[in-house]
Design a protein around this motif. Structure first.
Motif, PDB file in Angstrom:
ATOM      1  N   GLU A  12      18.654   5.756  44.474  1.00 58.03           N
ATOM      2  CA  GLU A  12      17.495   6.424  45.059  1.00 58.03           C
ATOM      3  C   GLU A  12      17.828   7.893  45.248  1.00 58.03           C
ATOM      4  O   GLU A  12      18.895   8.234  45.755  1.00 58.03           O
ATOM      5  N   LEU A  14      17.790  10.960  47.196  1.00 58.80           N
ATOM      6  CA  LEU A  14      17.594  11.260  48.614  1.00 58.80           C
ATOM      7  C   LEU A  14      17.346  12.737  48.865  1.00 58.80           C
ATOM      8  O   LEU A  14      16.682  13.109  49.821  1.00 58.80           O
ATOM      9  N   HIS A  15      17.919  13.581  48.026  1.00 55.97           N
ATOM     10  CA  HIS A  15      17.829  15.025  48.263  1.00 55.97           C
ATOM     11  C   HIS A  15      18.098  15.753  46.952  1.00 55.97           C
ATOM     12  O   HIS A  15      18.930  15.331  46.163  1.00 55.97           O
ATOM     13  N   LYS A  58      11.016  13.533  41.975  1.00 58.25           N
ATOM     14  CA  LYS A  58      10.793  13.793  43.391  1.00 58.25           C
ATOM     15  C   LYS A  58      11.743  12.942  44.245  1.00 58.25           C
ATOM     16  O   LYS A  58      12.200  11.885  43.814  1.00 58.25           O
ATOM     17  N   VAL A  59      11.990  13.413  45.453  1.00 65.06           N
ATOM     18  CA  VAL A  59      12.803  12.674  46.411  1.00 65.06           C
ATOM     19  C   VAL A  59      12.163  11.303  46.656  1.00 65.06           C
ATOM     20  O   VAL A  59      10.936  11.158  46.610  1.00 65.06           O
ATOM     21  N   ASN A  60      13.006  10.313  46.868  1.00 64.82           N
ATOM     22  CA  ASN A  60      12.628   8.906  47.073  1.00 64.82           C
ATOM     23  C   ASN A  60      12.280   8.169  45.781  1.00 64.82           C
ATOM     24  O   ASN A  60      11.901   7.010  45.817  1.00 64.82           O
ATOM     25  N   THR A  61      12.418   8.828  44.626  1.00 62.63           N
ATOM     26  CA  THR A  61      12.270   8.146  43.346  1.00 62.63           C
ATOM     27  C   THR A  61      13.534   7.338  43.077  1.00 62.63           C
ATOM     28  O   THR A  61      14.643   7.784  43.395  1.00 62.63           O
TER      29      THR A  61
END
Length: 103
Positions: A12, A14-15, A58-61
């Protein structure tokens, strides 16, 4: 440090940094923080040749990363992704490196 090719890892995102970083050889790269849920702290991924504007995820992908090079730097492990002309492509040893959103 020692190096090993990681055939495939799903993580995942995260940043992602908003600034272009420098890889250990001085080339530009984008640093990401990712987690596969097995470690307390996120792993760092160095995407060679990427910038915050060219890296579209994007973050959380959930990312499906293949052919990354894992390197030990001090007490941390860093994943490095080489970049070729068509996005991420094959490094010298013939292992195709890629990063894509997991379906």
């Amino acid at each position: 440090g020692s190096k090993v090719t990681v055939e495939r890892v799903c993580v995942e995102l995260l940043h992602k940094d908003n600034l272009v970083g420098k890889a250990f050889d001085g080339s530009t790269c984008l640093y990401l923080k990712v987690s596969d849920g097995t470690t307390l702290n996120p792993m760092t991924v160095c995407c060679l040749g990427e910038t915050p504007t060219t890296f579209e995820y994007k973050v959380n992908t959930i990312l499906d990363i293949r052919g990354a090079i894992a390197m030990v730097r001090g007490d941390k492990v860093l994943l490095e992704l080489p970049k070729g002309t068509q996005g991420l492509s094959a490094p010298a040893d013939g292992v195709e490196a890629s990063i894509e959103a997991a379906s």
